[in-house]
Write an enzyme that holds these catalytic residues in place. Structure first.
Site, PDB file in Angstrom:
ATOM      1  N   TYR A 158       0.843  -1.208   0.000  1.00 39.85           N
ATOM      2  CA  TYR A 158       0.000   0.000   0.000  1.00 39.85           C
ATOM      3  C   TYR A 158       0.882   1.263   0.000  1.00 39.85           C
ATOM      4  O   TYR A 158       0.644   2.196  -0.774  1.00 39.85           O
ATOM      5  CB  TYR A 158      -0.899  -0.045   1.233  1.00 39.85           C
ATOM      6  CG  TYR A 158      -1.909   1.071   1.349  1.00 39.85           C
ATOM      7  CD1 TYR A 158      -3.077   1.079   0.582  1.00 39.85           C
ATOM      8  CD2 TYR A 158      -1.713   2.122   2.248  1.00 39.85           C
ATOM      9  CE1 TYR A 158      -4.007   2.096   0.714  1.00 39.85           C
ATOM     10  CE2 TYR A 158      -2.644   3.137   2.391  1.00 39.85           C
ATOM     11  CZ  TYR A 158      -3.794   3.121   1.619  1.00 39.85           C
ATOM     12  OH  TYR A 158      -4.722   4.124   1.750  1.00 39.85           O
ATOM     13  N   LYS A 162       1.101   4.208  -2.833  1.00 40.79           N
ATOM     14  CA  LYS A 162       0.758   5.595  -2.501  1.00 40.79           C
ATOM     15  C   LYS A 162       1.943   6.536  -2.765  1.00 40.79           C
ATOM     16  O   LYS A 162       1.755   7.693  -3.126  1.00 40.79           O
ATOM     17  CB  LYS A 162       0.279   5.694  -1.050  1.00 40.79           C
ATOM     18  CG  LYS A 162      -1.041   4.960  -0.815  1.00 40.79           C
ATOM     19  CD  LYS A 162      -2.164   5.592  -1.623  1.00 40.79           C
ATOM     20  CE  LYS A 162      -3.477   4.885  -1.496  1.00 40.79           C
ATOM     21  NZ  LYS A 162      -4.554   5.530  -2.265  1.00 40.79           N
TER      22      LYS A 162
HETATM   23  P1  NAD Z   1     -13.452   2.917   0.749  1.00 41.90           P
HETATM   24  O1  NAD Z   1     -13.074   1.476   0.745  1.00 41.90           O
HETATM   25  O2  NAD Z   1     -14.521   3.377   1.673  1.00 41.90           O
HETATM   26  O3  NAD Z   1     -13.835   3.403  -0.736  1.00 41.90           O
HETATM   27  C1  NAD Z   1     -13.052   3.014  -1.845  1.00 41.90           C
HETATM   28  C2  NAD Z   1     -13.973   2.928  -3.051  1.00 41.90           C
HETATM   29  O4  NAD Z   1     -13.164   2.538  -4.173  1.00 41.90           O
HETATM   30  C3  NAD Z   1     -15.077   1.869  -2.887  1.00 41.90           C
HETATM   31  O5  NAD Z   1     -16.318   2.404  -3.253  1.00 41.90           O
HETATM   32  C4  NAD Z   1     -14.623   0.744  -3.811  1.00 41.90           C
HETATM   33  O6  NAD Z   1     -15.691  -0.014  -4.365  1.00 41.90           O
HETATM   34  C5  NAD Z   1     -13.876   1.541  -4.884  1.00 41.90           C
HETATM   35  N1  NAD Z   1     -12.946   0.692  -5.634  1.00 41.90           N
HETATM   36  C6  NAD Z   1     -12.112  -0.257  -5.149  1.00 41.90           C
HETATM   37  N2  NAD Z   1     -11.467  -0.858  -6.154  1.00 41.90           N
HETATM   38  C7  NAD Z   1     -11.917  -0.284  -7.304  1.00 41.90           C
HETATM   39  C8  NAD Z   1     -11.614  -0.489  -8.678  1.00 41.90           C
HETATM   40  N3  NAD Z   1     -10.739  -1.412  -9.079  1.00 41.90           N
HETATM   41  N4  NAD Z   1     -12.271   0.279  -9.595  1.00 41.90           N
HETATM   42  C9  NAD Z   1     -13.167   1.219  -9.208  1.00 41.90           C
HETATM   43  N5  NAD Z   1     -13.465   1.444  -7.929  1.00 41.90           N
HETATM   44  C10 NAD Z   1     -12.859   0.699  -6.980  1.00 41.90           C
HETATM   45  O7  NAD Z   1     -12.085   3.697   1.025  1.00 41.90           O
HETATM   46  P2  NAD Z   1     -11.805   5.216   1.456  1.00 41.90           P
HETATM   47  O8  NAD Z   1     -11.323   5.191   2.860  1.00 41.90           O
HETATM   48  O9  NAD Z   1     -12.906   6.109   1.029  1.00 41.90           O
HETATM   49  O10 NAD Z   1     -10.512   5.489   0.540  1.00 41.90           O
HETATM   50  C11 NAD Z   1     -10.537   6.239  -0.654  1.00 41.90           C
HETATM   51  C12 NAD Z   1      -9.101   6.530  -1.076  1.00 41.90           C
HETATM   52  O11 NAD Z   1      -8.442   7.242  -0.031  1.00 41.90           O
HETATM   53  C13 NAD Z   1      -8.262   5.261  -1.300  1.00 41.90           C
HETATM   54  O12 NAD Z   1      -7.381   5.464  -2.374  1.00 41.90           O
HETATM   55  C14 NAD Z   1      -7.495   5.126  -0.003  1.00 41.90           C
HETATM   56  O13 NAD Z   1      -6.297   4.418  -0.177  1.00 41.90           O
HETATM   57  C15 NAD Z   1      -7.246   6.585   0.318  1.00 41.90           C
HETATM   58  N6  NAD Z   1      -6.931   6.833   1.712  1.00 41.90           N
HETATM   59  C16 NAD Z   1      -7.797   6.499   2.708  1.00 41.90           C
HETATM   60  C17 NAD Z   1      -7.447   6.756   4.036  1.00 41.90           C
HETATM   61  C18 NAD Z   1      -8.357   6.423   5.177  1.00 41.90           C
HETATM   62  O14 NAD Z   1      -7.908   6.554   6.333  1.00 41.90           O
HETATM   63  N7  NAD Z   1      -9.608   6.025   4.960  1.00 41.90           N
HETATM   64  C19 NAD Z   1      -6.208   7.328   4.332  1.00 41.90           C
HETATM   65  C20 NAD Z   1      -5.346   7.644   3.292  1.00 41.90           C
HETATM   66  C21 NAD Z   1      -5.728   7.400   1.990  1.00 41.90           C
END
Ligand code: NAD
Length: 249
Positions: A158, A162
């Site tokens: 991951y 990133k």
């Molecule tokens: P989440 O799991 O709630 O949402 C992610 C969404 O992406 C989901 O709706 C999922 O169906 C969709 N997805 C997954 N694989 C896919 C694909 N191959 N094609 C199209 N859609 C796809 O996650 P989140 O927490 O909302 O995270 C969103 C972004 O933010 C991610 O890139 C995550 O790595 C990043 N992020 C999250 C956090 C956190 O603490 N939640 C921190 C840093 C970065």
């Protein structure tokens, strides 16, 4: 009459049926942008997101599409361009975790995270950049993470994906700046979503202790930064990483 910051703009957000992507879509829509978003399938989350954004009075369409698939992503961008006539903002948000220590990490864990998190951003950026170049402008926002800046035990796949999103944004900024295309990354800290709710309570408590603001972030905290980067408020900001983590790093 006050008008939104993004009136007349079209925003494309990947993986936006829930979580941070959905919050970004709602925020950009609240400032007048038309919204095209993708997610894996047309489930209840997907349909609710279409309805909630539509209720803000802007045009919105969802596209079921796997962002890690090169062909599907290019076809989706082509359809969106046909449906909306332009694309001004791209948010590469789709992402997954498959955590594990390096010693125990399988090839599948590595490949799936790199493909979904990093290759997907290449797929969409590659398809959108020619459209933005013809328009002579655009803003690309990669959703990275604090662990892409600092690394994290148990998340080498991951963190590498990133960190890759930061390198991708900075390189696009350099290649495409002369065409008016800006590219930046947001590095969220610990944000309360389904992704982090899947972690055990002890792990979540540990994270919170490390945050000077003493709370996890909300998807809207990240959406506010995305609005800044999407709009002309950031017209002289490119090739940057904005950390939004309550002071954790
Ligand atoms: P989440 O799991 O709630 O949402 C992610 C969404 O992406 C989901 O709706 C999922 O169906 C969709 N997805 C997954 N694989 C896919 C694909 N191959 N094609 C199209 N859609 C796809 O996650 P989140 O927490 O909302 O995270 C969103 C972004 O933010 C991610 O890139 C995550 O790595 C990043 N992020 C999250 C956090 C956190 O603490 N939640 C921190 C840093 C970065």
């Amino acid at each position: 009459m006050a008008t939104g910051l993004l009136e007349g703009k079209v925003a494309l957000i990947t993986g936006a049926a829930r979580g941070i992507g959905k919050a970004i879509a709602l925020k950009l829509a609240s400032e007048g942008a038309s919204i095209a978003f993708t997610d894996l399938k047309e489930d209840d989350n997907f349909r609710n997101t279409v309805a909630e954004i539509g209720a803000l009075g802007v045009k919105c369409r969802g596209y079921a599409s796997d962002a890690s698939d090169y062909e599907q992503s290019h076809n989706t961008v082509e359809r969106i361009h046909k449906d909306f006539g332009r694309i001004d903002i791209l948010v590469n948000n789709a992402g997954i975790t498959r955590d594990g220590l390096m010693m125990r990490m399988s090839e599948l864990q590595w490949d799936s995270v790199i493909t979904v998190n990093l290759k997907s951003a290449f797929n969409f950026t590659h398809a959108v950049v020619p459209v933005m170049a013809r328009q002579r402008g655009g803003s690309i926002i990669n959703i990275s993470s604090v662990v892409g800046v600092n690394g994290n035990a148990g998340q080498c796949n991951y963190s590498a994906s990133k960190a890759g999103l930061i390198g991708l944004a900075k390189s696009i900024a350099k290649e495409m700046g002369s065409r008016g295309i800006r590219a930046n990354a947001i590095a969220p800290g610990f944000i309360v979503t389904d992704m982090t709710n899947a972690l055990p309570q002890e792990v979540r408590d540990e994270w919170n202790k490390k945050i000077p603001l003493r709370r996890g972030g909300t998807p809207e905290d990240i959406a506010n930064v995305a609005l800044f980067l999407a709009s002309d408020l950031s017209s002289y900001v490119t090739a940057q990483v904005i950390v939004c983590d309550g002071g954790m790093l």
